[in-house]
Structure formats: C-alpha cells, structure tokens
Scaffold this motif. Sequence first.
Motif, PDB file in Angstrom:
ATOM      1  N   SER A 108      18.609  19.186  22.135  1.00 15.02           N
ATOM      2  CA  SER A 108      19.409  18.548  21.091  1.00 15.02           C
ATOM      3  C   SER A 108      19.040  17.079  21.036  1.00 15.02           C
ATOM      4  O   SER A 108      18.299  16.561  21.892  1.00 15.02           O
ATOM      5  CB  SER A 108      20.905  18.676  21.401  1.00 15.02           C
ATOM      6  N   LEU A 109      19.581  16.377  20.033  1.00 15.06           N
ATOM      7  CA  LEU A 109      19.374  14.936  19.952  1.00 15.06           C
ATOM      8  C   LEU A 109      19.956  14.252  21.182  1.00 15.06           C
ATOM      9  O   LEU A 109      19.388  13.281  21.690  1.00 15.06           O
ATOM     10  CB  LEU A 109      20.002  14.377  18.677  1.00 15.06           C
ATOM     11  N   GLU A 110      21.082  14.740  21.671  1.00 17.65           N
ATOM     12  CA  GLU A 110      21.658  14.173  22.897  1.00 17.65           C
ATOM     13  C   GLU A 110      20.699  14.340  24.074  1.00 17.65           C
ATOM     14  O   GLU A 110      20.608  13.466  24.937  1.00 17.65           O
ATOM     15  CB  GLU A 110      23.006  14.828  23.204  1.00 17.65           C
ATOM     16  N   GLY A 111      19.982  15.460  24.093  1.00 15.46           N
ATOM     17  CA  GLY A 111      18.983  15.670  25.141  1.00 15.46           C
ATOM     18  C   GLY A 111      17.835  14.682  25.038  1.00 15.46           C
ATOM     19  O   GLY A 111      17.311  14.207  26.057  1.00 15.46           O
ATOM     20  N   VAL A 112      17.436  14.366  23.805  1.00 18.29           N
ATOM     21  CA  VAL A 112      16.407  13.341  23.595  1.00 18.29           C
ATOM     22  C   VAL A 112      16.885  12.003  24.153  1.00 18.29           C
ATOM     23  O   VAL A 112      16.164  11.311  24.887  1.00 18.29           O
ATOM     24  CB  VAL A 112      16.072  13.200  22.089  1.00 18.29           C
ATOM     25  N   LYS A 113      18.126  11.642  23.803  1.00 18.15           N
ATOM     26  CA  LYS A 113      18.661  10.345  24.247  1.00 18.15           C
ATOM     27  C   LYS A 113      18.781  10.285  25.773  1.00 18.15           C
ATOM     28  O   LYS A 113      18.457   9.265  26.398  1.00 18.15           O
ATOM     29  CB  LYS A 113      20.020  10.099  23.587  1.00 18.15           C
ATOM     30  N   ARG A 114      19.237  11.379  26.373  1.00 18.46           N
ATOM     31  CA  ARG A 114      19.365  11.377  27.833  1.00 18.46           C
ATOM     32  C   ARG A 114      18.004  11.203  28.500  1.00 18.46           C
ATOM     33  O   ARG A 114      17.879  10.463  29.484  1.00 18.46           O
ATOM     34  CB  ARG A 114      20.025  12.675  28.308  1.00 18.46           C
ATOM     35  N   THR A 115      17.011  11.916  27.981  1.00 17.93           N
ATOM     36  CA  THR A 115      15.689  11.855  28.605  1.00 17.93           C
ATOM     37  C   THR A 115      15.043  10.488  28.405  1.00 17.93           C
ATOM     38  O   THR A 115      14.517   9.893  29.351  1.00 17.93           O
ATOM     39  CB  THR A 115      14.773  12.958  28.045  1.00 17.93           C
ATOM     40  N   LYS A 116      15.079   9.972  27.175  1.00 19.94           N
ATOM     41  CA  LYS A 116      14.527   8.628  26.979  1.00 19.94           C
ATOM     42  C   LYS A 116      15.311   7.601  27.797  1.00 19.94           C
ATOM     43  O   LYS A 116      14.742   6.635  28.324  1.00 19.94           O
ATOM     44  CB  LYS A 116      14.553   8.260  25.495  1.00 19.94           C
ATOM     45  N   GLY A 117      16.608   7.831  27.926  1.00 20.15           N
ATOM     46  CA  GLY A 117      17.447   6.915  28.687  1.00 20.15           C
ATOM     47  C   GLY A 117      17.116   6.878  30.166  1.00 20.15           C
ATOM     48  O   GLY A 117      17.577   5.976  30.886  1.00 20.15           O
ATOM     49  N   GLU A 118      16.323   7.839  30.638  1.00 18.68           N
ATOM     50  CA  GLU A 118      15.904   7.811  32.039  1.00 18.68           C
ATOM     51  C   GLU A 118      15.095   6.549  32.351  1.00 18.68           C
ATOM     52  O   GLU A 118      15.112   6.053  33.486  1.00 18.68           O
ATOM     53  CB  GLU A 118      15.096   9.065  32.367  1.00 18.68           C
ATOM     54  N   LEU A 119      14.397   6.014  31.345  1.00 20.88           N
ATOM     55  CA  LEU A 119      13.699   4.746  31.543  1.00 20.88           C
ATOM     56  C   LEU A 119      14.697   3.614  31.749  1.00 20.88           C
ATOM     57  O   LEU A 119      14.551   2.783  32.653  1.00 20.88           O
ATOM     58  CB  LEU A 119      12.805   4.443  30.341  1.00 20.88           C
ATOM     59  N   TYR A 120      15.738   3.590  30.923  1.00 18.47           N
ATOM     60  CA  TYR A 120      16.791   2.582  31.084  1.00 18.47           C
ATOM     61  C   TYR A 120      17.462   2.725  32.452  1.00 18.47           C
ATOM     62  O   TYR A 120      17.782   1.724  33.105  1.00 18.47           O
ATOM     63  CB  TYR A 120      17.839   2.726  29.982  1.00 18.47           C
TER      64      TYR A 120
END
Length: 300
Positions: A54-66
């Motif tokens: 999902s889009l939330e999954g995209v955000k969580r994964t990209k947020g791993e950099l943060y």
Amino acid sequence: VPSTLLRIRPEHTIALIETGANHPGEIKTLAEIVDPDFGIITNVGMAHLEGFGSLEGVKRTKGELYDYLRAKHGTVFLDNDSEELTVMAGGLHCICYGKPCNEVLSVEGEIEECAPFLKIRWRPAGGEWQKVESRLIGDYNLKNMLAAALIGCTFGVGVEQINEALAAYEPRNNRSQLLKTGDNTLIVDAYNANPTSMRAAIENFCNMKVERRMAILGDMGELGASSWQAHQDIVNLLVESGIDHVWLVGPKFRAARHPFRTFDNVEQVKRALAIEKPHKYYILIKGSHGTRLYDLPACL
C-alpha cells in the motif's frame, strides 16, 4: 549499493548513493551498509505496491532512511511543500527547500515557464534570485532542481556553478527525454511508470501549449491488488484530458473500461505506426520498463 561503495577512493570527499527498494526492509538494510550522514527522499508515490502492499507501506519503507538518520543524529534535505515527508521527518535536523512561502527556506524557487523546457528562478536564503533555463520537461522537475541546488549550496558549490550544472543537465535513459524526429516531437518517459508518475506526466503533457497531441501509454507493473483500479483511474483521467489520440499497450490497460485503442504489445504498436505514420504531433510515450515502449522512438 555495495558495488558503488567499493568504487570510492581516497580522493573522493562526497558519495551520493541511491538506496532503492521494492520490498519492506530493503532501505533499512542498505542504510546500514551505507551509513549515511545526510539523506533525501524526493517524494512518496504509488510505486511497487505489489511488494509494499500500500502507499503506507511505501512511506514506511522509504522512512527507514529517516529512521537510520534519526538514530544517528544525521541531517535530512526536506521538501517543505510535502506534508507527508514533513510528518515523516519529525525529530530530524532538516534543511528545507520548496516554493516561496512565509517560512525561511535554505533554497526556494518557482516555475517561470514550461513550454516545453522548464525555466525556473531560485535563490539561496538571503541571496539573489537566479534564473535557469533547463533541458528538463515537466513541472514536477522543479523540486528536483531545487533539491540539487540545495545540496550543492550545502556542500559549498558556488551559485554560478549550480546554475551551469542545472542548465547543462540533459536527461538520458528514457527518463523525461524530449526528442525531435523528422516527423514528430517525442516526450519519452519509458524507463518506468506508476500511478503517481503517470498522472504527473499526463497532466504536464496537457498543460503544454502545443497542438496535435498523441499519447502512447503502457501498462504499469508491480501494483498487485491495486492494479485494475490504478489503470482505470488513469483512463478516466485520459477521457477528460482532451488528448487527440490515445493508444494503450498491454493487458492491464485492455482490461479497464475506456474508449481508446489498445494493443497487446509494443510490436503491434510498431506495425500500426509503420502504416499510419503520425506527422507533426507531440507524442507522450510512457510505460513500465517491461512494456518496452522505449523501442518506439525509432518508429516515429
């Protein structure tokens, strides 16, 4: 990522590493390998949903950099106009770029013209306005130019050097390339596609002040359970777009409800082009890499 890191030599002072992913946890692993001091997420969109869910999954994964940078007390280059990224970057030291607003940004800028190449003006905080005429198409590239300018400023690159670099950069590899053939002007963005980038490309194409538009669009891959609706949403946009001719390529677009001409694969499109020979059109070519629409410029 490892092969890029292994090419770093003692004379290098900065390394810019892309940490790409299409499944959860991959950016976390890559961040641990890279050990970055700075990071940038340029956007979050509906890409690789088959892996992310999902889009939330995209955000969580990209947020791993943060997450990695937060634990390390690192720094993020942040698009100030993105509410999603601003929320995700909570607790981080941020250096911000974006459109002019009431806040003081390290770099701000705006579009002056997009017909078809993007002309912008930008300035560093406390500096003079700079004007740049780029070789990029698409209003969405404003943010990419501002991000590049900000990173240059942060690491001591002079304003004139930044202007020269932004003006000289010419996209390659089927990413937002503008090509002129003997018969047509092509916008080739066939390296990849997802619902977010497809919508942006179509909207920008419709905003261009040109006549005789044609779009050849290919299926968007890796969307999982969201695939049918995502393709239906795009054809709904196309119905309202006013583009003169729309050709859709692939079984996913064929399965959607729409009035447009469809093709099973790029070879069928090539045969049709050989017979019909479009002339004096602006033609948008976009699709996921697997549709091989990058083969079409030679036919146009």
